[in-house]
Design an enzyme around this catalytic site. Sequence first.
Site, PDB file in Angstrom:
ATOM      1  N   TYR A 274       0.851  -1.198   0.000  1.00  0.00           N
ATOM      2  CA  TYR A 274       0.000   0.000   0.000  1.00  0.00           C
ATOM      3  C   TYR A 274       0.886   1.247   0.000  1.00  0.00           C
ATOM      4  O   TYR A 274       0.765   2.123  -0.854  1.00  0.00           O
ATOM      5  CB  TYR A 274      -0.919  -0.033   1.233  1.00  0.00           C
ATOM      6  CG  TYR A 274      -1.594   1.295   1.542  1.00  0.00           C
ATOM      7  CD1 TYR A 274      -2.711   1.710   0.825  1.00  0.00           C
ATOM      8  CD2 TYR A 274      -1.100   2.136   2.544  1.00  0.00           C
ATOM      9  CE1 TYR A 274      -3.324   2.940   1.115  1.00  0.00           C
ATOM     10  CE2 TYR A 274      -1.702   3.348   2.835  1.00  0.00           C
ATOM     11  CZ  TYR A 274      -2.809   3.744   2.122  1.00  0.00           C
ATOM     12  OH  TYR A 274      -3.410   4.955   2.400  1.00  0.00           O
TER      13      TYR A 274
ATOM     14  N   LYS B   1       1.524   4.165  -2.762  1.00  0.00           N
ATOM     15  CA  LYS B   1       1.115   5.542  -2.440  1.00  0.00           C
ATOM     16  C   LYS B   1       2.280   6.503  -2.753  1.00  0.00           C
ATOM     17  O   LYS B   1       2.073   7.631  -3.159  1.00  0.00           O
ATOM     18  CB  LYS B   1       0.688   5.690  -0.976  1.00  0.00           C
ATOM     19  CG  LYS B   1      -0.620   5.035  -0.596  1.00  0.00           C
ATOM     20  CD  LYS B   1      -1.848   5.587  -1.288  1.00  0.00           C
ATOM     21  CE  LYS B   1      -2.358   6.896  -0.759  1.00  0.00           C
ATOM     22  NZ  LYS B   1      -3.628   7.317  -1.433  1.00  0.00           N
TER      23      LYS B   1
HETATM   24  N1  LIG Z   1      -8.080   5.993   6.250  1.00  0.00           N
HETATM   25  C1  LIG Z   1      -6.903   6.499   6.596  1.00  0.00           C
HETATM   26  O1  LIG Z   1      -6.492   6.488   7.753  1.00  0.00           O
HETATM   27  C2  LIG Z   1      -6.052   7.139   5.551  1.00  0.00           C
HETATM   28  C3  LIG Z   1      -6.407   7.147   4.200  1.00  0.00           C
HETATM   29  N2  LIG Z   1      -5.610   7.771   3.289  1.00  0.00           N
HETATM   30  C4  LIG Z   1      -6.019   7.831   1.870  1.00  0.00           C
HETATM   31  O2  LIG Z   1      -7.298   8.438   1.800  1.00  0.00           O
HETATM   32  C5  LIG Z   1      -7.999   7.960   0.657  1.00  0.00           C
HETATM   33  C6  LIG Z   1      -9.397   7.556   1.069  1.00  0.00           C
HETATM   34  O3  LIG Z   1      -9.312   6.512   2.013  1.00  0.00           O
HETATM   35  P1  LIG Z   1     -10.591   5.951   2.784  1.00  0.00           P
HETATM   36  O4  LIG Z   1     -11.724   6.862   2.564  1.00  0.00           O
HETATM   37  O5  LIG Z   1     -10.124   5.628   4.141  1.00  0.00           O
HETATM   38  O6  LIG Z   1     -10.809   4.585   1.995  1.00  0.00           O
HETATM   39  P2  LIG Z   1     -12.157   3.892   1.488  1.00  0.00           P
HETATM   40  O7  LIG Z   1     -11.799   2.481   1.186  1.00  0.00           O
HETATM   41  O8  LIG Z   1     -13.276   4.150   2.403  1.00  0.00           O
HETATM   42  O9  LIG Z   1     -12.440   4.664   0.124  1.00  0.00           O
HETATM   43  C7  LIG Z   1     -11.765   4.402  -1.069  1.00  0.00           C
HETATM   44  C8  LIG Z   1     -12.766   4.431  -2.210  1.00  0.00           C
HETATM   45  O10 LIG Z   1     -12.056   4.192  -3.425  1.00  0.00           O
HETATM   46  C9  LIG Z   1     -12.861   3.370  -4.240  1.00  0.00           C
HETATM   47  N3  LIG Z   1     -12.034   2.660  -5.215  1.00  0.00           N
HETATM   48  C10 LIG Z   1     -11.112   1.701  -4.942  1.00  0.00           C
HETATM   49  N4  LIG Z   1     -10.596   1.248  -6.090  1.00  0.00           N
HETATM   50  C11 LIG Z   1     -11.183   1.932  -7.096  1.00  0.00           C
HETATM   51  C12 LIG Z   1     -11.073   1.897  -8.510  1.00  0.00           C
HETATM   52  N5  LIG Z   1     -10.256   1.048  -9.134  1.00  0.00           N
HETATM   53  N6  LIG Z   1     -11.834   2.746  -9.252  1.00  0.00           N
HETATM   54  C13 LIG Z   1     -12.694   3.597  -8.631  1.00  0.00           C
HETATM   55  N7  LIG Z   1     -12.855   3.664  -7.314  1.00  0.00           N
HETATM   56  C14 LIG Z   1     -12.102   2.848  -6.547  1.00  0.00           C
HETATM   57  C15 LIG Z   1     -13.538   2.409  -3.272  1.00  0.00           C
HETATM   58  O11 LIG Z   1     -14.689   1.804  -3.832  1.00  0.00           O
HETATM   59  C16 LIG Z   1     -13.843   3.341  -2.090  1.00  0.00           C
HETATM   60  O12 LIG Z   1     -15.138   3.882  -2.210  1.00  0.00           O
HETATM   61  C17 LIG Z   1      -7.148   6.846   0.077  1.00  0.00           C
HETATM   62  O13 LIG Z   1      -6.415   7.353  -1.007  1.00  0.00           O
HETATM   63  C18 LIG Z   1      -6.192   6.473   1.206  1.00  0.00           C
HETATM   64  O14 LIG Z   1      -4.977   6.010   0.688  1.00  0.00           O
HETATM   65  C19 LIG Z   1      -4.475   8.419   3.663  1.00  0.00           C
HETATM   66  C20 LIG Z   1      -4.083   8.439   4.970  1.00  0.00           C
HETATM   67  C21 LIG Z   1      -4.819   7.800   6.013  1.00  0.00           C
HETATM   68  C1  LIG Z   2      -2.516  -2.957  16.281  1.00  0.00           C
HETATM   69  C2  LIG Z   2      -3.857  -2.412  16.537  1.00  0.00           C
HETATM   70  C3  LIG Z   2      -4.123  -2.036  17.929  1.00  0.00           C
HETATM   71  C4  LIG Z   2      -4.740  -2.279  15.539  1.00  0.00           C
HETATM   72  C5  LIG Z   2      -6.066  -1.599  15.577  1.00  0.00           C
HETATM   73  C6  LIG Z   2      -6.098  -0.225  14.961  1.00  0.00           C
HETATM   74  C7  LIG Z   2      -5.599  -0.201  13.532  1.00  0.00           C
HETATM   75  C8  LIG Z   2      -6.585  -0.914  12.650  1.00  0.00           C
HETATM   76  C9  LIG Z   2      -5.353   1.257  13.087  1.00  0.00           C
HETATM   77  C10 LIG Z   2      -4.355   1.973  13.992  1.00  0.00           C
HETATM   78  C11 LIG Z   2      -3.572   2.954  13.108  1.00  0.00           C
HETATM   79  C12 LIG Z   2      -4.335   2.947  11.813  1.00  0.00           C
HETATM   80  C13 LIG Z   2      -3.737   3.496  10.567  1.00  0.00           C
HETATM   81  C14 LIG Z   2      -4.152   3.026   9.313  1.00  0.00           C
HETATM   82  C15 LIG Z   2      -5.156   1.912   9.230  1.00  0.00           C
HETATM   83  C16 LIG Z   2      -5.808   1.504  10.534  1.00  0.00           C
HETATM   84  C17 LIG Z   2      -4.802   1.490  11.682  1.00  0.00           C
HETATM   85  C18 LIG Z   2      -3.668   0.525  11.381  1.00  0.00           C
HETATM   86  C19 LIG Z   2      -3.518   3.488   8.047  1.00  0.00           C
HETATM   87  C20 LIG Z   2      -2.525   2.388   7.636  1.00  0.00           C
HETATM   88  C21 LIG Z   2      -4.529   3.690   6.913  1.00  0.00           C
HETATM   89  C22 LIG Z   2      -3.904   4.139   5.640  1.00  0.00           C
HETATM   90  C23 LIG Z   2      -2.815   5.135   5.768  1.00  0.00           C
HETATM   91  O1  LIG Z   2      -2.500   5.801   4.795  1.00  0.00           O
HETATM   92  C24 LIG Z   2      -2.053   5.254   7.010  1.00  0.00           C
HETATM   93  C25 LIG Z   2      -2.844   4.868   8.225  1.00  0.00           C
HETATM   94  C26 LIG Z   2      -2.001   4.931   9.480  1.00  0.00           C
HETATM   95  C27 LIG Z   2      -2.768   4.615  10.724  1.00  0.00           C
END
Ligand SMILES: NC(=O)C1=CN([C@@H]2O[C@H](COP(=O)(O)OP(=O)(O)OC[C@H]3O[C@@H](n4cnc5c(N)ncnc54)[C@H](O)[C@@H]3O)[C@@H](O)[C@H]2O)C=CC1
Ligand SMILES: CC(C)=CCC[C@@H](C)[C@H]1CC[C@H]2C3=C(CC[C@]12C)[C@@]1(C)CCC(=O)C[C@@H]1CC3
Length: 345
Positions: free
Chosen positions: A144, A148
């Site tokens: 991942y 990214k």
């Molecule tokens: N959730 C987190 O903690 C973090 C997320 N990000 C980034 O934020 C963005 C959004 O993440 P979330 O909302 O958490 O994920 P999510 O999984 O809820 O949303 C991603 C969306 O992208 C769509 N998708 C996936 N593959 C696709 C494709 N081939 N064509 C069209 N749509 C597609 C999925 O159907 C989904 O609706 C991602 O780029 C992720 O890398 C960055 C840092 C932290």
């Molecule tokens: C080990 C443990 C206690 C797991 C439970 C929580 C985890 C599922 C989250 C804690 C930090 C989170 C995190 C992400 C996903 C969910 C966790 C691992 C990301 C990897 C999502 C995508 C990103 O770009 C970075 C995020 C960092 C923190």
Amino acid sequence: MTTRVRPSNKRCAVIGGSGFLGRHLVEKLLDRGYSVSVFDIRQSYELPGVAFHLGDLCDKQALLPAMKDVSLVFHCASPAPASDDRGLFERVNIQGTRIVIQACIEAGVQKLVLTSSASVVFEGTDIKNGREDLPYAKKPIDYYTETKIEQEKLVLEACDKEKGLLTVAIRPHGIFGPRDPQLVPILVDAARRGKMKFIIGDGTNLVDFTFVENVVHGHILAAERLRPDSPICGKPYHITNDEPVKFWDFMSDVLVGLGYAAPRYHLPYALVYGLALLLWLLALILRPLVSFKPTFTPMRVALAGTHHYYNCERAKQDLGYKPVVSLKDGIARTVQSYPHLRQGA
Ligand SMILES: NC(=O)C1=CN([C@@H]2O[C@H](COP(=O)(O)OP(=O)(O)OC[C@H]3O[C@@H](n4cnc5c(N)ncnc54)[C@H](O)[C@@H]3O)[C@@H](O)[C@H]2O)C=CC1
Ligand SMILES: CC(C)=CCC[C@@H](C)[C@H]1CC[C@H]2C3=C(CC[C@]12C)[C@@]1(C)CCC(=O)C[C@@H]1CC3
């Protein structure tokens, strides 16, 4: 002579708009008077004023109609980190992002805002107050993260004032909030299976968790400040809550808020990381025969046992960013939004 219709400033497209962050972004954009097209492989909700275009972002012909008359595109689609599928990450995050850029150029889109991740500089060792000038991870901790990094490079390199496409990347970290499909559900699932009794390491490591509305705020500020003469063109920006918190305090607040016990017993970091690595290898070897997904992957253990918090001064300076929801309020609103995940529900 044909005159090209200049897309309206308030028309935008959100690629990945059916996802957790994407939907929050769509809702805020509507509030701010934008008209929004969502492009996604799935439709997860309906909202007045939102046009859904279903398709794979690797398919340019499917993307183009969603970008018609659009001046601004947000790209926040990615396969979930938990899928751990190298081929899928490469196809969607790298090849797909190239296609998104080509489609933007062809459709006359003026601004592209990418949701990157602060993890692009994370190698599994401590990052304290990391700034945007830290080098990309040379040994990314999973596929991942690896993809990214490439995705962010592609988007930032595509910033070209001559061609008329301006780009910027937002690097959030640990997004949480209502409807998050990842952090809280995985945590609760682990708690229900009795796996959240232990603290990995000494429990003092500081981490950024960012409430989803702050991440949305950062995206919209970046989009609105992105102009040919602005310093933000082609740059990445950390967007956090600006309140680093002990990883295990945050986990405990969420767990206790939902009625579960907080983790109490300490385990050495190196031991848990070693075990997670072993399990991950085992899962990889046995994949053709049996499929099992360990809860404690090496990536999660590294995230749970190290410092990783980031400085967002650049976003404050250039974007005028300031978190709009505090960590305390964000946690309270998140906990309230998951009645079905409460202990005993
Ligand atoms: N959730 C987190 O903690 C973090 C997320 N990000 C980034 O934020 C963005 C959004 O993440 P979330 O909302 O958490 O994920 P999510 O999984 O809820 O949303 C991603 C969306 O992208 C769509 N998708 C996936 N593959 C696709 C494709 N081939 N064509 C069209 N749509 C597609 C999925 O159907 C989904 O609706 C991602 O780029 C992720 O890398 C960055 C840092 C932290
Ligand atoms: C080990 C443990 C206690 C797991 C439970 C929580 C985890 C599922 C989250 C804690 C930090 C989170 C995190 C992400 C996903 C969910 C966790 C691992 C990301 C990897 C999502 C995508 C990103 O770009 C970075 C995020 C960092 C923190």
